[in-house]
Design a protein around this motif. Sequence first.
Motif, PDB file in Angstrom:
ATOM      1  N   ALA A   1      81.363  22.943  26.797  1.00 22.43           N
ATOM      2  CA  ALA A   1      81.413  24.481  26.859  1.00 22.43           C
ATOM      3  C   ALA A   1      82.085  25.288  25.570  1.00 22.43           C
ATOM      4  O   ALA A   1      82.078  26.449  25.612  1.00 22.43           O
ATOM      5  N   ASP A   2      82.830  24.427  24.801  1.00 17.18           N
ATOM      6  CA  ASP A   2      83.578  24.989  23.828  1.00 17.18           C
ATOM      7  C   ASP A   2      82.813  25.587  22.698  1.00 17.18           C
ATOM      8  O   ASP A   2      82.941  26.546  22.015  1.00 17.18           O
ATOM      9  N   HIS A   3      81.432  25.080  22.738  1.00 17.22           N
ATOM     10  CA  HIS A   3      80.480  25.546  21.701  1.00 17.22           C
ATOM     11  C   HIS A   3      79.279  26.336  22.149  1.00 17.22           C
ATOM     12  O   HIS A   3      78.900  25.790  23.297  1.00 17.22           O
ATOM     13  N   SER A   4      78.922  27.208  21.660  1.00 20.03           N
ATOM     14  CA  SER A   4      77.625  27.987  22.022  1.00 20.03           C
ATOM     15  C   SER A   4      76.285  27.305  21.826  1.00 20.03           C
ATOM     16  O   SER A   4      75.131  27.425  22.490  1.00 20.03           O
ATOM     17  N   SER A   5      76.441  26.280  20.969  1.00 20.34           N
ATOM     18  CA  SER A   5      75.127  25.445  20.703  1.00 20.34           C
ATOM     19  C   SER A   5      75.195  24.246  20.162  1.00 20.34           C
ATOM     20  O   SER A   5      76.294  24.051  19.602  1.00 20.34           O
ATOM     21  N   LYS A   6      74.473  23.251  20.217  1.00 18.91           N
ATOM     22  CA  LYS A   6      74.330  22.239  19.457  1.00 18.91           C
ATOM     23  C   LYS A   6      74.641  22.279  17.949  1.00 18.91           C
ATOM     24  O   LYS A   6      75.426  21.583  17.457  1.00 18.91           O
ATOM     25  N   GLU A   7      73.793  23.164  17.282  1.00 17.84           N
ATOM     26  CA  GLU A   7      74.068  23.467  16.024  1.00 17.84           C
ATOM     27  C   GLU A   7      75.422  23.814  15.544  1.00 17.84           C
ATOM     28  O   GLU A   7      76.046  23.230  14.421  1.00 17.84           O
ATOM     29  N   GLU A   8      76.212  24.810  16.348  1.00 15.16           N
ATOM     30  CA  GLU A   8      77.367  24.992  16.144  1.00 15.16           C
ATOM     31  C   GLU A   8      78.410  23.838  16.190  1.00 15.16           C
ATOM     32  O   GLU A   8      79.317  23.780  15.182  1.00 15.16           O
ATOM     33  N   GLU A   9      78.191  23.235  17.125  1.00 15.93           N
ATOM     34  CA  GLU A   9      78.911  22.055  17.368  1.00 15.93           C
ATOM     35  C   GLU A   9      79.097  21.177  16.223  1.00 15.93           C
ATOM     36  O   GLU A   9      80.103  20.695  15.617  1.00 15.93           O
ATOM     37  N   HIS A  10      77.930  20.860  15.731  1.00 13.55           N
ATOM     38  CA  HIS A  10      77.856  19.952  14.406  1.00 13.55           C
ATOM     39  C   HIS A  10      77.956  20.452  13.301  1.00 13.55           C
ATOM     40  O   HIS A  10      78.739  19.714  12.548  1.00 13.55           O
ATOM     41  N   ILE A  11      77.973  21.834  12.743  1.00 11.20           N
ATOM     42  CA  ILE A  11      78.376  22.399  11.795  1.00 11.20           C
ATOM     43  C   ILE A  11      79.963  22.258  11.509  1.00 11.20           C
ATOM     44  O   ILE A  11      80.401  21.814  10.645  1.00 11.20           O
ATOM     45  N   ILE A  12      80.755  22.546  12.582  1.00 17.14           N
ATOM     46  CA  ILE A  12      82.027  22.551  12.685  1.00 17.14           C
ATOM     47  C   ILE A  12      82.564  21.257  12.428  1.00 17.14           C
ATOM     48  O   ILE A  12      83.594  20.791  11.807  1.00 17.14           O
ATOM     49  N   ALA A  13      81.837  20.095  13.042  1.00 16.33           N
ATOM     50  CA  ALA A  13      82.188  18.751  13.020  1.00 16.33           C
ATOM     51  C   ALA A  13      81.912  18.291  11.427  1.00 16.33           C
ATOM     52  O   ALA A  13      82.734  17.536  11.044  1.00 16.33           O
ATOM     53  N   TRP A  14      80.880  18.856  11.038  1.00 17.15           N
ATOM     54  CA  TRP A  14      80.408  18.427   9.478  1.00 17.15           C
ATOM     55  C   TRP A  14      81.634  18.944   8.484  1.00 17.15           C
ATOM     56  O   TRP A  14      82.336  18.102   7.711  1.00 17.15           O
TER      57      TRP A  14
END
Length: 514
Positions: A320-333
């Motif tokens: 729930a820390d991320h609003s979307s899968k896309e945001e989560e992956h961008i931050i990880a990248w």
Amino acid sequence: MSNDPRCLSQNLEMGDINHNRQSRCFVFYAFGSRGDVMPCIVLGSNLRRLGHRVRVATVNRWKPLLKRLQLEHVNCIDDLLLDTDEGYPASSAKLIADNAGTLAGVQHVMDAFKPLVSLLIRTVKDICGPFNEPANTVDLVFLSNAALALSDYLELNAIPYGYILQQPSHRTCEYGAPLTGIGFDPDAKTLNKLSWYAQEFMTANLFREPLETHRRDILGLRSNFLPFQLTAPADILRGIMDHRRQFRQVLTITNFSEALLPVPMDIGTKRSKYFLQTGPFVLNEEWEPPTSLTDWLENGPKPIYFGYGSLQSLGKPSSADHSSKEEEHIIAWINVINRINASRSTRGSSTAARAIFNFSWKQHGCSSAGPRAKGFELLEKAVIAKTVYVIDGPVPHTWLFPRCSITVHHGGAGTTQTACLAGIPSVVIPHISDQWFMATLLNFKGVAPPPFPLENFDEDSLFSAISTVLEDSRFTKSAERIARLMKVEEESSVKRAIDIISMYLGESEHRAWQ
């Protein structure tokens, strides 16, 4: 007609395909992601270059390229495929994402094509004829994906057709059926064989109702007063047998490199004599990169590519820390690039890692307001520091990948082959369907570390995978070796395809006269 050599992926020196008429008419059903559509456009552009009429049934996003290549465009599927940014019907997108990596997820992907199958059946007469005017006669129809359902109509109307496929589709024990989500394992011969039966059954069962309605009500090929529920076993068995019969008789061009997956020894007589497995079809598009991109590439080491093509938004965040899968992956990248640079700095290396983020389907979802502010801030800082360059919109991978050091992608068949053709290693995060097969195949070939599926994605796993590739030169050497083999294939792939089309049409006409 233009003589622009950009329309050709190679110099064509081949016999005329005309036979009895000055010009022929070809129809391509081309839809899906870029990797699904481009092989049809490349082959079509080469046929057009030889003086033939080419009609492409696809969505509107390809219209500018088709116009530039002087190919006719027929739009019959935009409303169905593009009512969400992910390219899937809205009712199916969430089910696909929630069940990614499972057999249920594969079924939801295929189920999403049911409305498309129905629409293709309703529009086939307008696109393929038969027409009363000889000038509009269609000589050959190429079917792919869900359009394979149109074979009954084409057979009934004596319209020659063939298949153009982006992945292997012949039953074998040497590898499993990619669309079932099975991994590549040449030792699992029994499981591999069973997976092909499973794929045939799944496809026949899911599309049974629209196909049987089409056969009975439109084509008159089936007359039965019993309901579908009672005739389902017989219908499914007949569908499977028809599918196998067609693959033994129909022109089949599989656009997948033998350097990655050779033609299995055990398919033998199970395949048509008009079967051809080519290397990738490559269109050398005229593409003018932005000056900012070329300057950025020239002022530093080769970057790492990150992008999931049309699946960039498909999926759910792991927390729930991320609003979307896309945001989560961008931050990880971004964090992975920073960790690589921190590790290099500790070892005294002055070479900084850089990255290109490609959001090819739509603009990325990290806006400057709301819950996505964290992702936006990190991305903005990385761009200002020139650690990351962002490309919103499509970019020819054939141009970009040779300028990169590693590709991090979803494992689509087209992206997989383009990365291999560029001679660079991959890190694959498979999302759906055949992508687990592609990811494990690349690992088997030594050009990618072991994959981890989308549902197991986390920053540490991605950092470990990229670090493994960067520190082990064997991945790059294997990729370069495969690239050399694929480039030899690519030099003759279109010529071989057009030669077999010519042979097939010649014999089709002979059978028609008899």
